[in-house]
Design a protein around this motif. Structure first.
Motif, PDB file in Angstrom:
ATOM      1  N   ARG A 285       0.836  -1.198   0.000  1.00 47.81           N
ATOM      2  CA  ARG A 285       0.000   0.000   0.000  1.00 47.81           C
ATOM      3  C   ARG A 285       0.880   1.262   0.000  1.00 47.81           C
ATOM      4  N   THR A 382      -4.966  -0.542  10.074  1.00 48.29           N
ATOM      5  CA  THR A 382      -6.164  -0.565   9.247  1.00 48.29           C
ATOM      6  C   THR A 382      -5.918   0.233   7.965  1.00 48.29           C
ATOM      7  N   ASP A 383      -6.782   0.049   6.971  1.00 49.69           N
ATOM      8  CA  ASP A 383      -6.667   0.824   5.736  1.00 49.69           C
ATOM      9  C   ASP A 383      -6.735   2.318   6.028  1.00 49.69           C
ATOM     10  N   GLU A 384      -7.603   2.693   6.949  1.00 49.19           N
ATOM     11  CA  GLU A 384      -7.734   4.110   7.301  1.00 49.19           C
ATOM     12  C   GLU A 384      -6.436   4.647   7.899  1.00 49.19           C
ATOM     13  N   GLN A 385      -5.800   3.852   8.764  1.00 46.25           N
ATOM     14  CA  GLN A 385      -4.533   4.278   9.366  1.00 46.25           C
ATOM     15  C   GLN A 385      -3.427   4.356   8.318  1.00 46.25           C
ATOM     16  N   ASP A 387      -3.783   5.024   5.160  1.00 50.46           N
ATOM     17  CA  ASP A 387      -4.050   6.254   4.407  1.00 50.46           C
ATOM     18  C   ASP A 387      -3.599   7.484   5.191  1.00 50.46           C
ATOM     19  N   THR A 388      -3.842   7.467   6.492  1.00 49.92           N
ATOM     20  CA  THR A 388      -3.422   8.587   7.336  1.00 49.92           C
ATOM     21  C   THR A 388      -1.908   8.752   7.310  1.00 49.92           C
ATOM     22  N   CYS A 390       0.200   7.801   5.011  1.00 50.97           N
ATOM     23  CA  CYS A 390       0.611   8.267   3.684  1.00 50.97           C
ATOM     24  C   CYS A 390       0.397   9.765   3.539  1.00 50.97           C
ATOM     25  N   ASN A 391      -0.773  10.218   3.891  1.00 51.35           N
ATOM     26  CA  ASN A 391      -1.105  11.630   3.708  1.00 51.35           C
ATOM     27  C   ASN A 391      -0.333  12.538   4.660  1.00 51.35           C
TER      28      ASN A 391
END
Length: 405
Positions: A285, A382-385, A387-388, A390-391
């Motif tokens: 990811r 998690t996917d949300e973490q 993404d966090t 990365c951003n």
């Protein structure tokens, strides 16, 4: 806050530890043996010895090899200090050589560093990505190199060449030419420290893969004794009725792993294939996200012969120096994401500078370090973490670039 590297502990692992406590047997015993068997099965090498840390395991192996004052062990300069400290504690001199852009030891630099005093080479699978073991194995068996070898112990005379020890602290689960790390060197030492892919809180595992005429089963028994002060009976044997008598047959160490620690690792090893896939998922990811940016240098993790254990995601930021890199880490922390750096090259550390090591002799190590940030990577993310992370890293990079730190 998204932490950097929490251990994976589920109810099955908790139950395994509780079982050890309820058994009344908490020092070295049946769970250590079960963990050794699980690791042995995983790496397809029959003889694995668990000890209380990677560091003590490396010290013991070098003492078993018979290193003495004046002997040399070649290591990379870009690794955690334990690699060098183990050599010093064993009585030899660490000879630090530079690494490549893949973070791993330069085989060319190793060859140039070999002298008649060289007794071992200890490459490091940085972040879980394997070294070039074909080249290293060919090097220690090269007639010209063997001709330089000057044995000074019975083990050295039997081997009749430089010992290849894999510092595989990061690489449990990595593969080299379809073999799991453990088959790639004479001796492989894994770390089972709290932040590793598989943990026993503190601990390590030695994989014994010596060539003939060594008998690896006999070596396991010898090293097991050596890890228990060279005592001829372990605590479990001595505890049996009438089994109190023992002997001390050599100068050993006290570095055995307790059962209560092994229980942690046992619960993880039984599901490690699943945990490894989750780590790989997180890693990929990150690759998908950061590959879009020219400033992001993706860490090596897979090629035609090697695949990482996905222990660390070592992202490098092109054209950044230490101050800008550090600003990224601070900014990310302020926005709830813990980042890290792996590692400070040893010639930059006070102790090693005092011994005469100079970072100017290790330009690749410094260039890798000055703009490296390590991202959180573990199965619980998690996917949300993800993404966090990365951003937050992207925005922290942009902020550091704009501020011209």
């Amino acid at each position: 806050m998204i932490p950097f590297s929490p251990p994976f502990i589920n109810q099955d692992i908790i139950d395994e530890v509780v079982d050890s406590l309820e058994s009344g047997w908490i020092t070295t015993g049946p769970k250590v043996k079960l963990l050794e068997q699980e690791i042995s099965k995983f790496v397809s090498v029959p003889n694995v010895l668990c000890i209380n840390s990677w560091t003590s395991g490396a010290i013991m192996i070098l003492k078993w090899l018979g290193v003495e004052e004046g002997d040399e062990v070649i290591i990379p300069s870009y690794t955690y200090s334990a690699t060098a400290l183990a050599v010093i504690h064993a009585g030899a001199k660490p000879v630090m050589v530079d690494v490549g852009t893949d973070f791993n030891i330069s085989v060319k630099a190793v060859e140039q560093a070999i002298t008649p005093r060289t007794k071992a080479i200890m490459p490091v699978d940085f972040a879980g990505f394997p070294c070039d073991y074909d080249a290293l194995n060919a090097l220690v068996r090269k007639e010209e190199i063997k001709g330089k070898f000057n044995p000074s112990s019975e083990v050295q005379r039997t081997l009749n060449r430089i010992l290849l020890i894999s510092d595989a602290a990061h690489s449990l689960g990595a593969t080299y030419k379809e073999n799991r790390i453990g088959k790639t060197a004479d001796i492989t030492i894994f770390s089972l420290h709290a932040v590793k892919n598989v943990t026993t809180a503190e601990g390590g595992a030695i994989v014994i893969n010596m060539p003939e005429p060594f008998n690896n089963e006999d070596l396991y028994a010898e090293m097991r004794r050596m890890s228990l002060n060279c005592q001829t009976k372990d605590a479990l044997s001595k505890s049996k009725a009438g089994g109190w008598r023992y002997d001390i047959v050599g100068l050993g160490l006290k570095i055995n792993m307790p059962d209560i620690n092994a229980a942690l690792g046992l619960g993880q090893m039984r599901i490690y294939d699943e945990l490894l896939e989750k780590r790989k998922y997180v890693f990929n990811r990150y690759v998908d996200f950061f590959s879009k940016f020219e400033w992001a240098i993706i860490p090596p993790h897979k090629d035609e012969t090697r695949e990482s254990s996905y222990h660390i995601f070592s992202l490098r930021i092109a054209d950044f120096g230490e101050e800008q890199r550090d600003a990224v880490i601070t900014d990310a922390a302020n926005n709830g994401v813990a980042l890290n750096v792996h590692f400070i090259p040893m010639p930059l550390l006070t102790f090693f500078k005092g011994l005469g090591y100079d970072i100017d002799n290790h330009p690749n190590a410094y260039n890798n370090f000055k703009n490296e940030i390590s991202l959180p990577i573990y199965p619980q993310l998690t996917d949300e973490q993800i993404d966090t992370v990365c951003n937050v890293v992207k925005e922290a990079h942009n902020a550091a670039l704009a501020s011209n730190v």
